[in-house]
Design a protein around this motif. Sequence first.
Motif, mmCIF file in Angstrom:
data_model
loop_
_atom_site.group_PDB
_atom_site.id
_atom_site.type_symbol
_atom_site.label_atom_id
_atom_site.label_comp_id
_atom_site.label_asym_id
_atom_site.label_seq_id
_atom_site.Cartn_x
_atom_site.Cartn_y
_atom_site.Cartn_z
ATOM 1 N N GLN A 1 86.005 -20.666 28.583
ATOM 2 C CA GLN A 1 86.496 -21.179 27.308
ATOM 3 C C GLN A 1 85.306 -21.489 26.415
ATOM 4 O OE1 GLN A 1 89.094 -24.508 27.716
ATOM 5 N NE2 GLN A 1 89.396 -24.764 25.513
ATOM 6 N N ALA A 2 85.393 -21.088 25.162
ATOM 7 C CA ALA A 2 84.296 -21.325 24.240
ATOM 8 C C ALA A 2 84.082 -22.813 24.055
ATOM 9 C CB ALA A 2 84.624 -20.663 22.898
ATOM 10 N N GLN A 3 82.799 -23.211 23.993
ATOM 11 C CA GLN A 3 82.467 -24.601 23.766
ATOM 12 C C GLN A 3 81.695 -24.698 22.473
ATOM 13 O OE1 GLN A 3 80.328 -26.489 26.900
ATOM 14 N NE2 GLN A 3 80.472 -28.519 26.007
ATOM 15 N N LEU A 4 82.289 -25.326 21.499
ATOM 16 C CA LEU A 4 81.671 -25.511 20.205
ATOM 17 C C LEU A 4 81.287 -26.978 20.082
ATOM 18 C CD1 LEU A 4 84.269 -23.520 18.056
ATOM 19 C CD2 LEU A 4 82.338 -22.657 19.364
ATOM 20 N N VAL A 5 80.047 -27.258 19.727
ATOM 21 C CA VAL A 5 79.555 -28.631 19.658
ATOM 22 C C VAL A 5 78.961 -28.887 18.290
ATOM 23 C CG1 VAL A 5 78.036 -30.347 20.669
ATOM 24 C CG2 VAL A 5 79.088 -28.603 22.134
ATOM 25 N N GLU A 6 79.591 -29.790 17.549
ATOM 26 C CA GLU A 6 79.115 -30.144 16.215
ATOM 27 C C GLU A 6 78.128 -31.307 16.275
ATOM 28 O OE1 GLU A 6 83.653 -29.298 15.815
ATOM 29 O OE2 GLU A 6 82.313 -30.409 17.158
ATOM 30 N N SER A 7 77.264 -31.348 15.293
ATOM 31 C CA SER A 7 76.352 -32.473 15.121
ATOM 32 C C SER A 7 75.971 -32.578 13.652
ATOM 33 C CB SER A 7 75.094 -32.304 15.983
ATOM 34 O OG SER A 7 74.378 -31.151 15.603
ATOM 35 N N GLY A 8 75.375 -33.722 13.295
ATOM 36 C CA GLY A 8 74.870 -33.889 11.942
ATOM 37 C C GLY A 8 75.708 -34.759 11.033
ATOM 38 N N GLY A 9 76.857 -35.202 11.524
ATOM 39 C CA GLY A 9 77.666 -36.080 10.694
ATOM 40 C C GLY A 9 77.023 -37.440 10.527
ATOM 41 N N GLY A 10 77.585 -38.241 9.643
ATOM 42 C CA GLY A 10 77.052 -39.571 9.408
ATOM 43 C C GLY A 10 77.637 -40.202 8.174
ATOM 44 N N THR A 11 77.051 -41.307 7.767
ATOM 45 C CA THR A 11 77.486 -42.023 6.574
ATOM 46 C C THR A 11 76.422 -41.889 5.502
ATOM 47 O OG1 THR A 11 78.747 -43.611 7.897
ATOM 48 C CG2 THR A 11 78.159 -44.253 5.650
ATOM 49 N N VAL A 12 76.839 -41.432 4.334
ATOM 50 C CA VAL A 12 75.915 -41.214 3.221
ATOM 51 C C VAL A 12 76.514 -41.791 1.947
ATOM 52 C CG1 VAL A 12 74.916 -39.135 4.254
ATOM 53 C CG2 VAL A 12 76.886 -38.943 2.724
ATOM 54 N N GLN A 13 75.712 -41.789 0.897
ATOM 55 C CA GLN A 13 76.158 -42.242 -0.418
ATOM 56 C C GLN A 13 76.610 -41.050 -1.244
ATOM 57 O OE1 GLN A 13 76.118 -45.650 0.714
ATOM 58 N NE2 GLN A 13 76.159 -45.719 -1.529
ATOM 59 N N ALA A 14 77.492 -41.308 -2.180
ATOM 60 C CA ALA A 14 77.935 -40.251 -3.085
ATOM 61 C C ALA A 14 76.727 -39.608 -3.757
ATOM 62 C CB ALA A 14 78.885 -40.819 -4.130
ATOM 63 N N TYR A 111 92.402 -20.100 13.475
ATOM 64 C CA TYR A 111 91.348 -20.594 14.357
ATOM 65 C C TYR A 111 91.932 -21.050 15.688
ATOM 66 C CZ TYR A 111 88.465 -20.196 10.274
ATOM 67 O OH TYR A 111 87.790 -19.685 9.190
ATOM 68 N N ASP A 112 91.385 -20.509 16.767
ATOM 69 C CA ASP A 112 91.924 -20.854 18.082
ATOM 70 C C ASP A 112 90.890 -21.430 19.032
ATOM 71 O OD1 ASP A 112 92.174 -17.349 19.187
ATOM 72 O OD2 ASP A 112 90.468 -18.592 18.583
ATOM 73 N N LYS A 113 89.673 -21.624 18.558
ATOM 74 C CA LYS A 113 88.635 -22.287 19.354
ATOM 75 C C LYS A 113 88.050 -23.381 18.484
ATOM 76 C CE LYS A 113 87.532 -17.837 21.483
ATOM 77 N NZ LYS A 113 88.397 -18.044 22.652
ATOM 78 N N TRP A 114 87.969 -24.571 19.032
ATOM 79 C CA TRP A 114 87.609 -25.727 18.233
ATOM 80 C C TRP A 114 86.563 -26.588 18.916
ATOM 81 C CZ3 TRP A 114 89.890 -26.830 13.476
ATOM 82 C CH2 TRP A 114 90.987 -26.043 13.124
ATOM 83 N N GLY A 115 85.718 -27.208 18.089
ATOM 84 C CA GLY A 115 84.855 -28.258 18.584
ATOM 85 C C GLY A 115 85.578 -29.598 18.532
ATOM 86 N N GLN A 116 84.874 -30.643 18.932
ATOM 87 C CA GLN A 116 85.457 -31.984 18.974
ATOM 88 C C GLN A 116 85.421 -32.667 17.613
ATOM 89 O OE1 GLN A 116 87.046 -33.430 21.728
ATOM 90 N NE2 GLN A 116 86.886 -31.288 22.341
ATOM 91 N N GLY A 117 84.598 -32.187 16.721
ATOM 92 C CA GLY A 117 84.528 -32.763 15.382
ATOM 93 C C GLY A 117 83.397 -33.758 15.229
ATOM 94 N N THR A 118 82.950 -33.914 13.990
ATOM 95 C CA THR A 118 81.924 -34.895 13.656
ATOM 96 C C THR A 118 82.343 -35.608 12.372
ATOM 97 O OG1 THR A 118 79.538 -35.226 13.306
ATOM 98 C CG2 THR A 118 80.499 -33.213 12.382
ATOM 99 N N GLN A 119 82.199 -36.915 12.366
ATOM 100 C CA GLN A 119 82.656 -37.719 11.236
ATOM 101 C C GLN A 119 81.647 -37.693 10.098
ATOM 102 O OE1 GLN A 119 85.623 -39.687 10.833
ATOM 103 N NE2 GLN A 119 84.855 -39.838 8.716
ATOM 104 N N VAL A 120 82.141 -37.450 8.908
ATOM 105 C CA VAL A 120 81.342 -37.565 7.691
ATOM 106 C C VAL A 120 82.012 -38.606 6.805
ATOM 107 C CG1 VAL A 120 80.561 -36.415 5.586
ATOM 108 C CG2 VAL A 120 80.488 -35.200 7.780
ATOM 109 N N THR A 121 81.263 -39.613 6.425
ATOM 110 C CA THR A 121 81.766 -40.669 5.559
ATOM 111 C C THR A 121 80.882 -40.750 4.327
ATOM 112 O OG1 THR A 121 82.596 -41.926 7.456
ATOM 113 C CG2 THR A 121 82.345 -43.111 5.363
#
Length: 124
Positions: A1-14, A111-121
Motif C-alpha cells: 500500500q502506498a505510504q504518503l507522508v506530509e510535512s511542513g505544516g504549521g501556524t503562520v500569519q496572513a 484520489y485513492d491513496k492518501w497521506g495522514q494530513g498536515t495542519q496549516v493555520t
Amino acid sequence: QAQLVESGGGTVQAGDSLTLSCTTPPRTVMWYTMGWLRQAPGKEREVVAAISRDGRRAYNADFAQGRFTISKDNRKSTVYLQMNSLKPEDTAVYYCAAAQPGSPSLVVSSYDKWGQGTQVTVND
C-alpha cells in the motif's frame, strides 16, 4: 500500500509563505497523478492543486491560482506545495494524495491513496 507522508505544516500569519512536502514510494510519484487537497473544519474536502505524472502539467483550483504552486522531484520521490500570500481562509488540514493517471485531477473522488494530513493555520 502506498505510504504518503506530509510535512511542513504549521501556524503562520496572513501574508506569509509555507512549503508543504510529501514523500512517497518511488513508484507512486512516478506513475500517479499527485495532488494536494485540503479540508477545513465544517467543510468538504477540496482539491488545491495537482500535477501530472510526467510533471509537465499542473492544475490549480481557482482559489490557488497565482498563490500556490505544486511541483515534484521524482529523484527525491517528493511532491511540494509552495503557498504564498496565505489567508486565514486557507486554514485547513492539507493532504497529499495520488490518483490514477487520466482520472479528473480536480475531482476529490479520483484520489485513492492518501497521506495522514498536515495542519496549516493562518492567523489574522
